[in-house]
Design a protein around this motif. Structure first.
Motif, mmCIF file in Angstrom:
data_model
loop_
_atom_site.group_PDB
_atom_site.id
_atom_site.type_symbol
_atom_site.label_atom_id
_atom_site.label_comp_id
_atom_site.label_asym_id
_atom_site.label_seq_id
_atom_site.Cartn_x
_atom_site.Cartn_y
_atom_site.Cartn_z
ATOM 1 N N ILE A 170 18.021 -74.687 -4.486
ATOM 2 C CA ILE A 170 17.292 -74.301 -5.751
ATOM 3 C C ILE A 170 15.965 -74.305 -5.303
ATOM 4 O O ILE A 170 15.354 -75.404 -5.539
ATOM 5 N N PRO A 171 15.046 -73.313 -5.088
ATOM 6 C CA PRO A 171 13.962 -73.285 -4.770
ATOM 7 C C PRO A 171 12.655 -73.641 -6.052
ATOM 8 O O PRO A 171 13.205 -73.248 -7.030
ATOM 9 N N ALA A 172 11.653 -73.976 -5.690
ATOM 10 C CA ALA A 172 10.611 -74.227 -6.706
ATOM 11 C C ALA A 172 10.389 -72.898 -7.261
ATOM 12 O O ALA A 172 10.382 -71.842 -6.666
ATOM 13 N N LYS A 173 10.221 -73.070 -8.406
ATOM 14 C CA LYS A 173 9.906 -71.609 -9.428
ATOM 15 C C LYS A 173 8.664 -71.244 -8.967
ATOM 16 O O LYS A 173 7.803 -71.844 -8.840
ATOM 17 N N MET A 174 8.362 -69.892 -8.749
ATOM 18 C CA MET A 174 6.933 -69.296 -8.140
ATOM 19 C C MET A 174 6.141 -69.013 -9.395
ATOM 20 O O MET A 174 6.652 -68.506 -10.223
ATOM 21 N N ASN A 175 5.218 -69.102 -9.479
ATOM 22 C CA ASN A 175 3.942 -68.585 -10.221
ATOM 23 C C ASN A 175 3.352 -67.327 -9.611
ATOM 24 O O ASN A 175 2.440 -67.728 -9.144
ATOM 25 N N LEU A 176 4.116 -66.361 -9.922
ATOM 26 C CA LEU A 176 3.380 -64.902 -9.422
ATOM 27 C C LEU A 176 2.107 -64.710 -9.898
ATOM 28 O O LEU A 176 1.358 -63.846 -9.269
ATOM 29 N N ASP A 177 1.604 -65.034 -10.985
ATOM 30 C CA ASP A 177 0.249 -64.920 -11.610
ATOM 31 C C ASP A 177 -0.609 -65.530 -10.517
ATOM 32 O O ASP A 177 -1.845 -64.948 -10.541
ATOM 33 N N GLU A 178 -0.500 -66.446 -9.900
ATOM 34 C CA GLU A 178 -1.453 -67.242 -9.150
ATOM 35 C C GLU A 178 -1.307 -66.781 -7.562
ATOM 36 O O GLU A 178 -1.915 -67.468 -6.761
ATOM 37 N N LEU A 179 -0.389 -65.886 -7.517
ATOM 38 C CA LEU A 179 -0.119 -65.639 -6.022
ATOM 39 C C LEU A 179 -1.126 -64.506 -5.413
ATOM 40 O O LEU A 179 -1.574 -63.557 -6.052
ATOM 41 N N GLU A 180 -1.963 -64.755 -4.166
ATOM 42 C CA GLU A 180 -2.672 -63.881 -3.660
ATOM 43 C C GLU A 180 -1.850 -62.950 -2.445
ATOM 44 O O GLU A 180 -1.362 -63.663 -1.546
ATOM 45 N N LEU A 181 -2.156 -61.987 -2.616
ATOM 46 C CA LEU A 181 -1.451 -61.030 -1.605
ATOM 47 C C LEU A 181 -2.284 -60.455 -0.471
ATOM 48 O O LEU A 181 -3.514 -60.182 -1.135
ATOM 49 N N THR A 182 -1.814 -60.058 0.527
ATOM 50 C CA THR A 182 -2.739 -59.511 1.484
ATOM 51 C C THR A 182 -2.572 -57.813 1.159
ATOM 52 O O THR A 182 -1.793 -57.641 0.499
ATOM 53 N N GLU A 183 -3.476 -57.110 1.485
ATOM 54 C CA GLU A 183 -3.449 -55.574 1.575
ATOM 55 C C GLU A 183 -1.979 -55.202 1.944
ATOM 56 O O GLU A 183 -1.436 -54.362 1.463
ATOM 57 N N GLU A 184 -1.261 -55.600 2.922
ATOM 58 C CA GLU A 184 -0.142 -55.358 3.579
ATOM 59 C C GLU A 184 0.923 -55.494 2.623
ATOM 60 O O GLU A 184 1.637 -54.737 2.134
ATOM 61 N N GLN A 185 0.807 -56.794 1.832
ATOM 62 C CA GLN A 185 1.763 -57.235 0.971
ATOM 63 C C GLN A 185 1.813 -56.291 -0.227
ATOM 64 O O GLN A 185 2.826 -55.886 -0.949
ATOM 65 N N LEU A 186 0.407 -56.108 -0.695
ATOM 66 C CA LEU A 186 0.258 -55.318 -1.972
ATOM 67 C C LEU A 186 0.917 -54.004 -1.693
ATOM 68 O O LEU A 186 1.407 -53.247 -2.794
ATOM 69 N N GLU A 187 0.758 -53.116 -0.368
ATOM 70 C CA GLU A 187 1.245 -51.880 -0.169
ATOM 71 C C GLU A 187 2.770 -51.888 -0.264
ATOM 72 O O GLU A 187 3.452 -51.136 -0.964
ATOM 73 N N LEU A 188 3.455 -53.208 0.257
ATOM 74 C CA LEU A 188 4.821 -53.219 0.169
ATOM 75 C C LEU A 188 5.070 -53.087 -1.252
ATOM 76 O O LEU A 188 6.312 -52.694 -1.562
ATOM 77 N N VAL A 189 4.678 -54.119 -2.000
ATOM 78 C CA VAL A 189 4.853 -54.196 -3.544
ATOM 79 C C VAL A 189 4.688 -52.831 -4.109
ATOM 80 O O VAL A 189 5.595 -52.330 -4.978
ATOM 81 N N ALA A 190 3.716 -52.126 -3.869
ATOM 82 C CA ALA A 190 3.567 -50.940 -4.518
ATOM 83 C C ALA A 190 4.416 -49.753 -3.934
ATOM 84 O O ALA A 190 4.965 -48.930 -4.818
ATOM 85 N N GLY A 191 5.089 -50.283 -2.871
ATOM 86 C CA GLY A 191 6.096 -49.183 -2.514
ATOM 87 C C GLY A 191 7.478 -49.470 -2.872
ATOM 88 O O GLY A 191 8.562 -49.103 -2.377
ATOM 89 N N GLY A 192 7.719 -50.439 -3.727
ATOM 90 C CA GLY A 192 8.888 -50.719 -4.252
ATOM 91 C C GLY A 192 9.560 -51.984 -3.692
ATOM 92 O O GLY A 192 10.656 -52.461 -4.261
ATOM 93 N N VAL A 193 8.879 -52.884 -2.935
ATOM 94 C CA VAL A 193 9.328 -54.092 -2.701
ATOM 95 C C VAL A 193 9.636 -54.982 -3.523
ATOM 96 O O VAL A 193 8.236 -55.279 -4.426
ATOM 97 N N SER A 194 10.436 -55.970 -3.984
ATOM 98 C CA SER A 194 10.403 -56.599 -5.038
ATOM 99 C C SER A 194 9.692 -57.858 -4.981
ATOM 100 O O SER A 194 9.181 -58.400 -3.759
ATOM 101 N N PRO A 195 9.172 -58.694 -6.078
ATOM 102 C CA PRO A 195 8.430 -59.805 -5.769
ATOM 103 C C PRO A 195 9.502 -60.890 -5.258
ATOM 104 O O PRO A 195 8.743 -61.658 -4.659
ATOM 105 N N ALA A 196 10.649 -60.664 -5.355
ATOM 106 C CA ALA A 196 11.454 -61.804 -4.594
ATOM 107 C C ALA A 196 11.123 -61.651 -3.048
ATOM 108 O O ALA A 196 11.330 -62.820 -2.405
#
Length: 114
Positions: free
Chosen positions: A71-97
């Motif tokens: 059981i992993p620690a619950k993530m606080n996605l509000d405090e997560l800093e993403l790189t430009e590459e990761q933001l592009e992945l999320v924008a492209g439909g990759v889930s936060p998981a």
């Protein structure tokens, strides 16, 4: 903390190295379980300092008659800093998981940047 794709790759490579060494050497596996920081420092040749009183727990999961559930620690996605590459992945439909996997590599990133 921003984690790049290269950081994730280096972290994954370190994890693979540690796992392979543990499979190949019972003595190394025992050391990794009993003293993970020391074992990681031995492999990387670099001092590892964990922040915020963090610790590393290594569990021997090689017994194939046991099903291990983590059981992993619950993530606080509000405090997560993403790189430009990761933001592009999320924008492209990759889930936060999937992005969360990159955060899970943070320990390995810390080790690989010492």
């Amino acid at each position: 903390m921003k984690i790049t794709i290269q950081d994730q790759q280096r972290g994954a490579e370190l994890m693979q190295t540690l796992i392979q060494k543990a499979w190949d050497s019972a003595a190394f596996k025992d050391q990794l379980i009993k003293n993970p920081v020391g074992a990681i420092e031995q492999v990387t040749g670099k001092e590892l300092t964990l922040r915020d009183n963090k610790k590393i727990v290594v569990e021997d999961q090689t017994n194939d008659s046991v099903i291990y559930f983590n059981i992993p620690a619950k993530m606080n996605l509000d405090e997560l800093e993403l790189t430009e590459e990761q933001l592009e992945l999320v924008a492209g439909g990759v889930s936060p998981a999937v992005v969360g996997f990159g955060v899970a590599i943070a320990v390995c990133w810390a080790v690989s940047h010492l």
